[in-house]
Design an enzyme around this catalytic site. Sequence first.
Site, PDB file in Angstrom:
ATOM      1  N   ASP A   1      52.058  38.062  30.152  1.00 29.86           N
ATOM      2  CA  ASP A   1      52.526  38.343  31.521  1.00 29.86           C
ATOM      3  C   ASP A   1      54.022  38.587  31.584  1.00 29.86           C
ATOM      4  O   ASP A   1      54.544  38.922  32.644  1.00 29.86           O
ATOM      5  CB  ASP A   1      52.163  37.185  32.464  1.00 29.86           C
ATOM      6  CG  ASP A   1      50.669  37.090  32.674  1.00 29.86           C
ATOM      7  OD1 ASP A   1      50.225  36.079  33.223  1.00 29.86           O
ATOM      8  OD2 ASP A   1      49.958  38.018  32.263  1.00 29.86           O
TER       9      ASP A   1
ATOM     10  N   CYS B   1      39.873  45.683  35.470  1.00 31.23           N
ATOM     11  CA  CYS B   1      41.080  45.940  36.258  1.00 31.23           C
ATOM     12  C   CYS B   1      41.953  46.840  35.394  1.00 31.23           C
ATOM     13  O   CYS B   1      41.586  47.215  34.290  1.00 31.23           O
ATOM     14  CB  CYS B   1      41.774  44.630  36.609  1.00 31.23           C
ATOM     15  SG  CYS B   1      42.707  43.935  35.254  1.00 31.23           S
TER      16      CYS B   1
ATOM     17  N   LYS C   1      51.276  31.159  40.932  1.00 30.20           N
ATOM     18  CA  LYS C   1      50.030  31.822  41.367  1.00 30.20           C
ATOM     19  C   LYS C   1      48.865  31.371  40.506  1.00 30.20           C
ATOM     20  O   LYS C   1      47.803  30.996  41.026  1.00 30.20           O
ATOM     21  CB  LYS C   1      50.190  33.333  41.231  1.00 30.20           C
ATOM     22  CG  LYS C   1      48.893  34.138  41.353  1.00 30.20           C
ATOM     23  CD  LYS C   1      49.087  35.626  41.260  1.00 30.20           C
ATOM     24  CE  LYS C   1      49.135  36.159  39.861  1.00 30.20           C
ATOM     25  NZ  LYS C   1      47.838  36.302  39.167  1.00 30.20           N
ATOM     26  N   ASN C   2      49.073  31.330  39.189  1.00 30.04           N
ATOM     27  CA  ASN C   2      47.958  31.066  38.265  1.00 30.04           C
ATOM     28  C   ASN C   2      47.615  29.593  38.128  1.00 30.04           C
ATOM     29  O   ASN C   2      46.697  29.240  37.386  1.00 30.04           O
ATOM     30  CB  ASN C   2      48.243  31.705  36.906  1.00 30.04           C
ATOM     31  CG  ASN C   2      48.197  33.230  37.010  1.00 30.04           C
ATOM     32  OD1 ASN C   2      47.750  33.772  38.018  1.00 30.04           O
ATOM     33  ND2 ASN C   2      48.682  33.906  35.997  1.00 30.04           N
TER      34      ASN C   2
ATOM     35  N   ARG D   1      50.871  40.860  45.106  1.00 30.61           N
ATOM     36  CA  ARG D   1      49.790  39.946  44.684  1.00 30.61           C
ATOM     37  C   ARG D   1      50.371  38.703  44.016  1.00 30.61           C
ATOM     38  O   ARG D   1      49.810  37.629  44.077  1.00 30.61           O
ATOM     39  CB  ARG D   1      48.868  40.655  43.686  1.00 30.61           C
ATOM     40  CG  ARG D   1      48.083  41.796  44.267  1.00 30.61           C
ATOM     41  CD  ARG D   1      47.031  42.289  43.315  1.00 30.61           C
ATOM     42  NE  ARG D   1      46.216  41.161  42.825  1.00 30.61           N
ATOM     43  CZ  ARG D   1      45.222  41.306  41.971  1.00 30.61           C
ATOM     44  NH1 ARG D   1      44.955  42.496  41.461  1.00 30.61           N
ATOM     45  NH2 ARG D   1      44.499  40.274  41.577  1.00 30.61           N
TER      46      ARG D   1
ATOM     47  N   ARG E   1      38.203  42.929  30.775  1.00 28.90           N
ATOM     48  CA  ARG E   1      38.264  41.535  31.255  1.00 28.90           C
ATOM     49  C   ARG E   1      36.886  40.957  31.599  1.00 28.90           C
ATOM     50  O   ARG E   1      36.590  40.590  32.730  1.00 28.90           O
ATOM     51  CB  ARG E   1      39.225  41.456  32.443  1.00 28.90           C
ATOM     52  CG  ARG E   1      40.587  41.974  32.010  1.00 28.90           C
ATOM     53  CD  ARG E   1      41.642  41.773  33.012  1.00 28.90           C
ATOM     54  NE  ARG E   1      41.993  40.369  33.115  1.00 28.90           N
ATOM     55  CZ  ARG E   1      42.841  39.931  34.041  1.00 28.90           C
ATOM     56  NH1 ARG E   1      43.345  40.775  34.890  1.00 28.90           N
ATOM     57  NH2 ARG E   1      43.136  38.652  34.124  1.00 28.90           N
TER      58      ARG E   1
HETATM   59  C1  EPZ Z   1      44.692  34.654  33.013  1.00 24.30           C
HETATM   60  O1  EPZ Z   1      43.752  35.697  33.105  1.00 24.30           O
HETATM   61  C2  EPZ Z   1      45.803  34.991  33.995  1.00 24.30           C
HETATM   62  N1  EPZ Z   1      45.248  35.033  35.352  1.00 24.30           N
HETATM   63  C3  EPZ Z   1      46.417  36.340  33.631  1.00 24.30           C
HETATM   64  O2  EPZ Z   1      47.497  36.575  34.524  1.00 24.30           O
HETATM   65  C4  EPZ Z   1      46.954  36.255  32.204  1.00 24.30           C
HETATM   66  O3  EPZ Z   1      47.468  37.510  31.823  1.00 24.30           O
HETATM   67  C5  EPZ Z   1      45.833  35.830  31.255  1.00 24.30           C
HETATM   68  O4  EPZ Z   1      45.247  34.591  31.685  1.00 24.30           O
HETATM   69  C6  EPZ Z   1      46.330  35.640  29.821  1.00 24.30           C
HETATM   70  O5  EPZ Z   1      47.328  34.664  29.796  1.00 24.30           O
HETATM   71  C7  EPZ Z   1      45.002  33.864  35.998  1.00 24.30           C
HETATM   72  O6  EPZ Z   1      45.219  32.783  35.469  1.00 24.30           O
HETATM   73  C8  EPZ Z   1      44.455  33.983  37.405  1.00 24.30           C
HETATM   74  P1  EPZ Z   1      41.899  35.325  29.649  1.00 24.30           P
HETATM   75  P2  EPZ Z   1      42.295  35.518  32.413  1.00 24.30           P
HETATM   76  O7  EPZ Z   1      40.518  34.927  30.016  1.00 24.30           O
HETATM   77  O8  EPZ Z   1      41.915  34.086  32.416  1.00 24.30           O
HETATM   78  C9  EPZ Z   1      39.186  38.072  26.913  1.00 24.30           C
HETATM   79  C10 EPZ Z   1      48.867  37.832  35.947  1.00 24.30           C
HETATM   80  O9  EPZ Z   1      49.581  38.818  35.746  1.00 24.30           O
HETATM   81  N2  EPZ Z   1      38.034  37.397  27.557  1.00 24.30           N
HETATM   82  O10 EPZ Z   1      42.814  34.287  29.099  1.00 24.30           O
HETATM   83  O11 EPZ Z   1      41.383  36.491  33.063  1.00 24.30           O
HETATM   84  C11 EPZ Z   1      39.990  38.915  27.892  1.00 24.30           C
HETATM   85  O12 EPZ Z   1      39.416  40.198  28.024  1.00 24.30           O
HETATM   86  C12 EPZ Z   1      47.481  37.755  35.347  1.00 24.30           C
HETATM   87  O13 EPZ Z   1      49.204  36.834  36.634  1.00 24.30           O
HETATM   88  C13 EPZ Z   1      36.741  37.756  27.174  1.00 24.30           C
HETATM   89  O14 EPZ Z   1      36.530  38.622  26.332  1.00 24.30           O
HETATM   90  O15 EPZ Z   1      42.591  35.967  30.940  1.00 24.30           O
HETATM   91  C14 EPZ Z   1      41.365  38.944  27.244  1.00 24.30           C
HETATM   92  O16 EPZ Z   1      41.365  39.942  26.237  1.00 24.30           O
HETATM   93  C15 EPZ Z   1      47.116  39.027  34.611  1.00 24.30           C
HETATM   94  N3  EPZ Z   1      35.687  37.111  27.764  1.00 24.30           N
HETATM   95  C16 EPZ Z   1      41.471  37.567  26.571  1.00 24.30           C
HETATM   96  O17 EPZ Z   1      40.120  37.079  26.477  1.00 24.30           O
HETATM   97  C17 EPZ Z   1      35.871  36.123  28.697  1.00 24.30           C
HETATM   98  O18 EPZ Z   1      34.865  35.558  29.193  1.00 24.30           O
HETATM   99  C18 EPZ Z   1      42.289  36.546  27.363  1.00 24.30           C
HETATM  100  O19 EPZ Z   1      41.821  36.600  28.698  1.00 24.30           O
HETATM  101  C19 EPZ Z   1      37.195  35.779  29.069  1.00 24.30           C
HETATM  102  C20 EPZ Z   1      38.262  36.418  28.480  1.00 24.30           C
END
Ligand code: EPZ
Length: 426
Positions: free
Chosen positions: A313, A117, A22-23, A405, A122
């Site tokens: 995850d 979410c 998915k990702n 999802r 996020r």
């Molecule tokens: C990706 O989400 C994945 N989703 C998530 O999978 C996964 O849990 C996550 O990466 C971490 O590995 C997809 O790839 C579609 P991040 P993402 O940006 O990119 C903070 C699932 O279950 N952050 O790596 O949204 C954020 O709040 C889903 O398949 C900021 O502060 O996660 C978090 O604490 C859930 N500002 C940390 O960084 C930003 O601009 C990592 O988030 C971006 C992120």
Amino acid sequence: MDKLVIRGGRPLHGEVAISGAKNAALPELCAALLTAEPVTLRNVPQLKDVSTMFALMRIMGVQADRTADGLVHLNAGPLHDPKAPYELVKTMRASVLVLGPLLARFGHAVVSLPGGCGIGSRPVDQHIKGLQAMGAEIVVEHGYMNAKIAAGKKRLRGAHITTDMVTVTGTENLMMAATLADGVTVLENAAQEPEVVDLAEMLIKMGAKIQGHGTHRIRIEGVDHLHGCEHQVVADRIEAGTFLCAVAATGGDVLLRFGRADHLDAVIDKLHTLGVHVDVVKDGMRVRSDGAASGELRAQSFRTTEYPGFPTDMQAQFMVLNCVAQGASKVTETIFENRFMHVNELVRLGARIQIDGKVAITEGPAALSGATVMATDLRASACLVIAGLMAEGQTDVERIYHLDRGYDQIEVKLRALGADIERVKA
Ligand code: EPZ
């Protein structure tokens, strides 16, 4: 709302095919926006989030067609409206991944802020900061990011960007934007996840010049345009990890066809010390376990961190194993601020877990007994399914739209392995 009805206590045997990730599929669908030529993706999973991304593509005018066996044809040539509306973005945060490609190719885009979410606030501030460093002007108003390339400029410009934290979709958005920028972009603190690597490999097939993907430093030299390509979506390491945990819990012997053990080192290491056998075999991996009922599983403490560390995850799915294994264990969630929503539901099944901030302390072994439980987010849902597969009696998992999802008919795959599980339409 559908629910899953599970009767626990049956070991799992046989073979299951792991679907495309998915990702990886979600950013790769967005990568098609970077060219006016046809793009073909294979092994695209049949998921709710993929359908949502399809709907978003079509609203913008992209030709998007898919077959039942995961073949997807996209053509963003006719794209006429680079806008991602709130109604779709609020249901799937990954919609923000259209921002970089639309800005890079069309010079402007209007994308709704995704909002929070269940698992955390996020934010997307790093996506915005990086695009601004590349010359984008982004005004956030009325819940939308109104982005355009600075007046007088035709293209984004290369920049040296260090994100404040490792962000998976932040890295993907900026990498895609940089492929068409004027000059070289370097992303420091880049995410190393296999899905980021798979996206980079697709972009390179389209003519992008990318080096360092899979490390914390990615270098992208912008080109004038990208052409179409054919690409196979990498196997889903989280689906594979979920099935590894299911067999660990129930006991059994299962072949995960297409599963990539090399993308799950941290999880497999923990499963080995828990007492489960995971072996690499031809085109997949084989998992064997005597199951929690054997009393042979030993609880494992771990911390979630960015790849190649233990993936957030997989945190909920492994926590179930700690609930039924011997001994105490600590699970520390370092990525998201609210990713313990499965704990209260596990406690209703009989687990003994105490939460202290970012740490969940589990006391095993607990004998789980079936109950009605409620899914709250995608991976928490998977965790409750695993718990139901080994709990005594019947477990009803409600609100499984979360599960749909990210898992392609998980109950069909589990039933084929011998589980007593069925979907009941509400
Ligand atoms: C990706 O989400 C994945 N989703 C998530 O999978 C996964 O849990 C996550 O990466 C971490 O590995 C997809 O790839 C579609 P991040 P993402 O940006 O990119 C903070 C699932 O279950 N952050 O790596 O949204 C954020 O709040 C889903 O398949 C900021 O502060 O996660 C978090 O604490 C859930 N500002 C940390 O960084 C930003 O601009 C990592 O988030 C971006 C992120």
